[in-house]
Motif scaffolding. Structure first.
Motif, mmCIF file in Angstrom:
data_model
loop_
_atom_site.group_PDB
_atom_site.id
_atom_site.type_symbol
_atom_site.label_atom_id
_atom_site.label_comp_id
_atom_site.label_asym_id
_atom_site.label_seq_id
_atom_site.Cartn_x
_atom_site.Cartn_y
_atom_site.Cartn_z
ATOM 1 N N UNK A 156 -7.673 -3.421 -1.929
ATOM 2 C CA UNK A 156 -6.594 -3.979 -1.116
ATOM 3 C C UNK A 156 -6.761 -3.568 0.345
ATOM 4 N N UNK A 157 -7.059 -2.291 0.580
ATOM 5 C CA UNK A 157 -7.246 -1.791 1.948
ATOM 6 C C UNK A 157 -8.392 -2.519 2.644
ATOM 7 N N UNK A 158 -9.487 -2.728 1.929
ATOM 8 C CA UNK A 158 -10.692 -3.273 2.554
ATOM 9 C C UNK A 158 -10.654 -4.787 2.732
ATOM 10 N N UNK A 159 -10.082 -5.496 1.792
ATOM 11 C CA UNK A 159 -10.271 -6.950 1.780
ATOM 12 C C UNK A 159 -8.999 -7.790 1.922
ATOM 13 N N UNK A 160 -7.832 -7.247 1.635
ATOM 14 C CA UNK A 160 -6.623 -8.065 1.783
ATOM 15 C C UNK A 160 -6.252 -8.192 3.259
ATOM 16 N N UNK A 161 -5.965 -9.403 3.681
ATOM 17 C CA UNK A 161 -5.530 -9.641 5.056
ATOM 18 C C UNK A 161 -4.036 -9.323 5.181
ATOM 19 N N UNK A 180 0.825 -1.208 0.000
ATOM 20 C CA UNK A 180 0.000 0.000 0.000
ATOM 21 C C UNK A 180 0.864 1.264 0.000
ATOM 22 N N UNK A 181 1.967 1.245 0.733
ATOM 23 C CA UNK A 181 2.846 2.418 0.774
ATOM 24 C C UNK A 181 3.396 2.738 -0.615
ATOM 25 N N UNK A 182 3.943 1.735 -1.269
ATOM 26 C CA UNK A 182 4.544 1.972 -2.582
ATOM 27 C C UNK A 182 3.483 2.194 -3.658
ATOM 28 N N UNK A 183 2.323 1.547 -3.521
ATOM 29 C CA UNK A 183 1.262 1.754 -4.511
ATOM 30 C C UNK A 183 0.700 3.166 -4.408
ATOM 31 N N UNK A 222 -4.643 9.830 -16.379
ATOM 32 C CA UNK A 222 -5.833 10.001 -15.533
ATOM 33 C C UNK A 222 -6.574 8.668 -15.410
ATOM 34 N N UNK A 223 -6.712 7.957 -16.528
ATOM 35 C CA UNK A 223 -7.378 6.655 -16.520
ATOM 36 C C UNK A 223 -6.654 5.671 -15.608
ATOM 37 N N UNK A 224 -5.327 5.647 -15.676
ATOM 38 C CA UNK A 224 -4.546 4.742 -14.825
ATOM 39 C C UNK A 224 -4.742 5.088 -13.354
ATOM 40 N N UNK A 225 -4.784 6.376 -13.033
ATOM 41 C CA UNK A 225 -4.996 6.799 -11.637
ATOM 42 C C UNK A 225 -6.345 6.319 -11.125
ATOM 43 N N UNK A 226 -7.380 6.458 -11.946
ATOM 44 C CA UNK A 226 -8.733 6.051 -11.529
ATOM 45 C C UNK A 226 -8.781 4.549 -11.251
ATOM 46 N N UNK A 227 -8.262 3.750 -12.189
ATOM 47 C CA UNK A 227 -8.264 2.294 -12.005
ATOM 48 C C UNK A 227 -7.421 1.908 -10.793
ATOM 49 N N UNK A 228 -6.273 2.563 -10.611
ATOM 50 C CA UNK A 228 -5.383 2.253 -9.498
ATOM 51 C C UNK A 228 -6.033 2.561 -8.152
ATOM 52 N N UNK A 229 -6.780 3.645 -8.089
ATOM 53 C CA UNK A 229 -7.472 3.996 -6.843
ATOM 54 C C UNK A 229 -8.485 2.920 -6.455
ATOM 55 N N UNK A 230 -9.194 2.391 -7.448
ATOM 56 C CA UNK A 230 -10.158 1.315 -7.177
ATOM 57 C C UNK A 230 -9.437 0.075 -6.641
#
Length: 432
Positions: A189-194, A87-90, A176-184
């Motif tokens: 990852x924040x919500x569901x990855x253990x 998450x830090x590097x992403x 801009x498109x890459x940023x939008x997809x990356x944010x999703x």
């Protein structure tokens, strides 16, 4: 008489399917961000009033910063939860891509690409460390097969869409498109990855520099890094000159190149999971050898072609990419088994850096071998093909010793505890 069970054993749990999917989309954004810049060159150079040398610096700035950051991060890669590291590097990668979308001149774009490379260059190694931590070697080929679909996906979907947006409206829009997809992807990852922190149970007393030094000097790891260097050499030598060779030597028009990439990419996406499954069933080294033989034969033929019909070039391209994919998937799965658990993060970071740096050097060397004649044709492309074949043969040799090491390591590992088989009601939905 006991009736045979009709419940089919599932290979991946629903959570494992999520991990495979989210890492595939994550790799898609990273690869697309790197690859989308090359086709934008024809738009960027007149827009920003920059030379070809300056544009080359923008492209290489990402690769160089990515390689160096991977080395710097290697010593710390096994000291933290891999989810937090990811998450830090992403987050840094997303910020860097956003800076690219806001850049208005050459220097702003160059700095944005360097910043993006610092963070983006580490993400691939963290992802492969996560895969190695969560998936057994017996199924890791399947996982790599799905994750490697990101390469084909960026070719089929990302590059044509990005180029269309840039050509139709503005060159900033692909970023801009890459940023939008990356944010999703980041939110998922924040919500569901253990947390991925099992490696922290192996206490590491070494400081960061000592950890890095012992990783790069261990003989088994050094062989893997050498194999990665040769793998990158083969791939990066032919790729930069592919479109010029197709137009000037094979006689294709620029208008049909998107169709060539599209067809090749679609077949690559379709064959990736099949190749991954094959590596798990017949052996990773066997698939690597078969892919290397197929690639070498086709490279020897392709690099010496003259004017060729479109259908034949497409067929050769599809088969050659099948060979390359076999090498990538099988080698990734095999090399992932080399490091010990407490060294995986450092090993993957160094391995990723080696790949980035050796790829840049290979591109430079290829530019010294190939020359363009006054009529536009590329000369000595056949010689370049023989260099690639030689690197391929050496890689097969090195991978043999790595395979022997992995087999010995697996044979000496303590037996895993027996897992109680789940009832049909407890089996999570999964993919085959």
């Amino acid at each position: 008489m006991t009736q045979p069970s009709t419940t089919k054993q599932k290979i991946f749990s629903s959570y494992e399917v999520f991990i495979i999917a989210v890492l595939t989309f994550l790799q898609f954004t990273i690869i697309l961000d790197f690859m989308v810049l090359s086709p934008l060159g024809a738009i960027l150079m007149p827009k920003l009033h920059i030379t070809t040398a300056q544009f080359g610096m923008v492209v290489s700035g990402y690769a160089i910063s990515a390689g160096l950051s991977g080395l710097l991060a290697a010593g710390f890669a096994d000291k933290f939860d891999r989810k937090k590291m990811l998450l830090f590097f992403y987050a840094g990668f997303i910020a860097g891509t956003a800076f690219c979308a806001l850049a208005q001149d050459y220097y702003a774009l160059l700095l944005a690409r360097i910043f993006t490379g610092i963070f983006g260059g580490v993400i691939g190694s963290i992802s492969f460390a996560i895969i190695t931590d969560l998936f057994k070697l017996e199924v890791r080929g399947r996982v790599m097969g799905f994750v490697q679909m990101a390469f084909a996906g960026s070719q089929v979907l990302g590059i044509p869409i990005g180029f269309y947006l840039a050509n139709k409206w503005d060159w900033h829009l692909p970023f801009v498109l890459i940023v939008v997809v990356s944010l999703i992807v980041g939110v998922l990852i924040v919500m569901y990855m253990r947390p991925v922190d099992s490696h922290l149970h192996n206490k590491i007393q070494r400081n960061a520099l000592k950890h890095l030094f012992q990783t790069v000097t261990r003989s088994e790891y050094a062989k893997a890094f050498a194999a990665t260097t040769l793998l990158a050499t083969g791939g990066f030598m032919l790729m930069p000159f592919g479109s010029a060779f197709s137009i000037n030597n094979l006689g294709l028009s620029a208008d049909v190149l998107p169709a060539l990439y599209l067809v090749t990419g679609i077949f690559s996406m379709g064959t990736g999971p099949f190749i991954g499954k094959l590596t798990d069933s017949i052996g990773k080294y066997k698939v690597f050898v078969l892919g290397s033989v197929l690639t070498s034969v086709l490279v020897a033929y392709y690099c010496n072609l003259g004017v060729t019909p479109f259908w034949l070039v497409t067929l050769i391209s599809v088969l050659m990419f099948a060979g390359v994919s076999s090498r990538m998937i099988a080698s990734s799965a095999l090399i992932s088994a080399v490091p010990d658990p407490q060294d995986r993060g450092a090993f993957m970071s160094v391995n990723s850096s080696v790949q980035q740096i050796s790829g840049g050097i290979a591109t430079f060397v290829a530019g010294l071998i190939v020359v363009q004649s006054p009529d536009g044709k590329l000369e000595r492309y056949g010689a370049l093909g023989w260099v690639v074949i030689g690197a391929t043969a050496l890689t097969v040799f090195l991978m043999y010793f790595l395979n022997q090491y992995v087999m010995q390591k697996a044979a000496s590992a303590p037996p895993k505890p027996t897992v109680v088989e789940a009832t049909p009601q407890e089996v999570a939905p999964s993919i085959e």
